[in-house]
Design a protein around this motif. Structure first.
Motif, short mmCIF file in Angstrom:
data_model
loop_
_atom_site.label_atom_id
_atom_site.label_comp_id
_atom_site.label_asym_id
_atom_site.label_seq_id
_atom_site.Cartn_x
_atom_site.Cartn_y
_atom_site.Cartn_z
N GLN A 1 0.83 -1.20 0.00
CA GLN A 1 0.00 0.00 0.00
C GLN A 1 0.87 1.25 0.00
O GLN A 1 0.56 2.23 -0.69
N ASP A 2 1.95 1.24 0.77
CA ASP A 2 2.88 2.38 0.79
C ASP A 2 3.51 2.59 -0.59
O ASP A 2 3.61 3.72 -1.08
N ILE A 3 3.93 1.50 -1.21
CA ILE A 3 4.55 1.59 -2.53
C ILE A 3 3.54 2.13 -3.53
O ILE A 3 3.87 3.01 -4.35
N SER A 4 2.31 1.66 -3.48
CA SER A 4 1.28 2.13 -4.39
C SER A 4 1.01 3.62 -4.20
O SER A 4 0.90 4.36 -5.18
N ALA A 5 0.93 4.06 -2.96
CA ALA A 5 0.68 5.49 -2.69
C ALA A 5 1.84 6.34 -3.20
O ALA A 5 1.62 7.40 -3.82
N ASN B 1 3.48 9.76 -10.11
CA ASN B 1 2.77 9.96 -11.37
C ASN B 1 2.01 11.28 -11.38
O ASN B 1 2.00 11.98 -12.40
N GLU B 2 1.38 11.64 -10.28
CA GLU B 2 0.66 12.91 -10.22
C GLU B 2 1.62 14.08 -10.42
O GLU B 2 1.31 15.03 -11.14
N LYS B 3 2.79 14.00 -9.80
CA LYS B 3 3.79 15.07 -9.96
C LYS B 3 4.26 15.12 -11.41
O LYS B 3 4.39 16.20 -11.99
N ARG B 4 4.50 13.96 -12.00
CA ARG B 4 4.95 13.91 -13.39
C ARG B 4 3.89 14.51 -14.31
O ARG B 4 4.22 15.30 -15.21
N TYR B 5 2.62 14.16 -14.09
CA TYR B 5 1.54 14.71 -14.92
C TYR B 5 1.43 16.22 -14.74
O TYR B 5 1.21 16.95 -15.70
#
Length: 98
Positions: free
Chosen positions: A59-63, A69-73
């Protein structure tokens, strides 16, 4: 004619079965079953603890991956906006020179 060997085998099986039931239901056998059951419960607890740790790590890795990805987008969107502004500025400059 009676086959005494068959009757002997049945009688021997019955005697062994009765002795086996007595042996399996003895106090020492019950103590052994209790220890084995306790060990199985400890194993279950350890497995569940390991499962919980692995699940939390996943779960930590997924978060973290979602944040990356949000930062990259967001960076890509900002770059697209800058590029669009540059294109507009160039178009305005060409229109003013024309």
């Amino acid at each position: 004619m009676i086959k005494w060997s068959t009757i002997g085998k049945v009688a021997c099986g019955f005697a062994l079965g009765t002795a086996g039931v007595k042996l399996l239901s003895s106090k020492d056998a019950k103590k052994c079953y209790t220890h084995i059951t306790a060990a199985a419960y400890r194993c279950k607890d350890t497995c569940l603890e390991t499962y919980t740790n692995i699940k939390e790590n996943c779960q930590d890795i997924s978060a973290d991956a979602k944040e990356i990805n949000e930062k990259r987008y967001a960076d890509e969107r900002a770059k697209e906006i800058e590029d669009a502004k540059a294109v507009l500025a160039n178009a305005e400059a060409e229109a003013a020179n024309a």
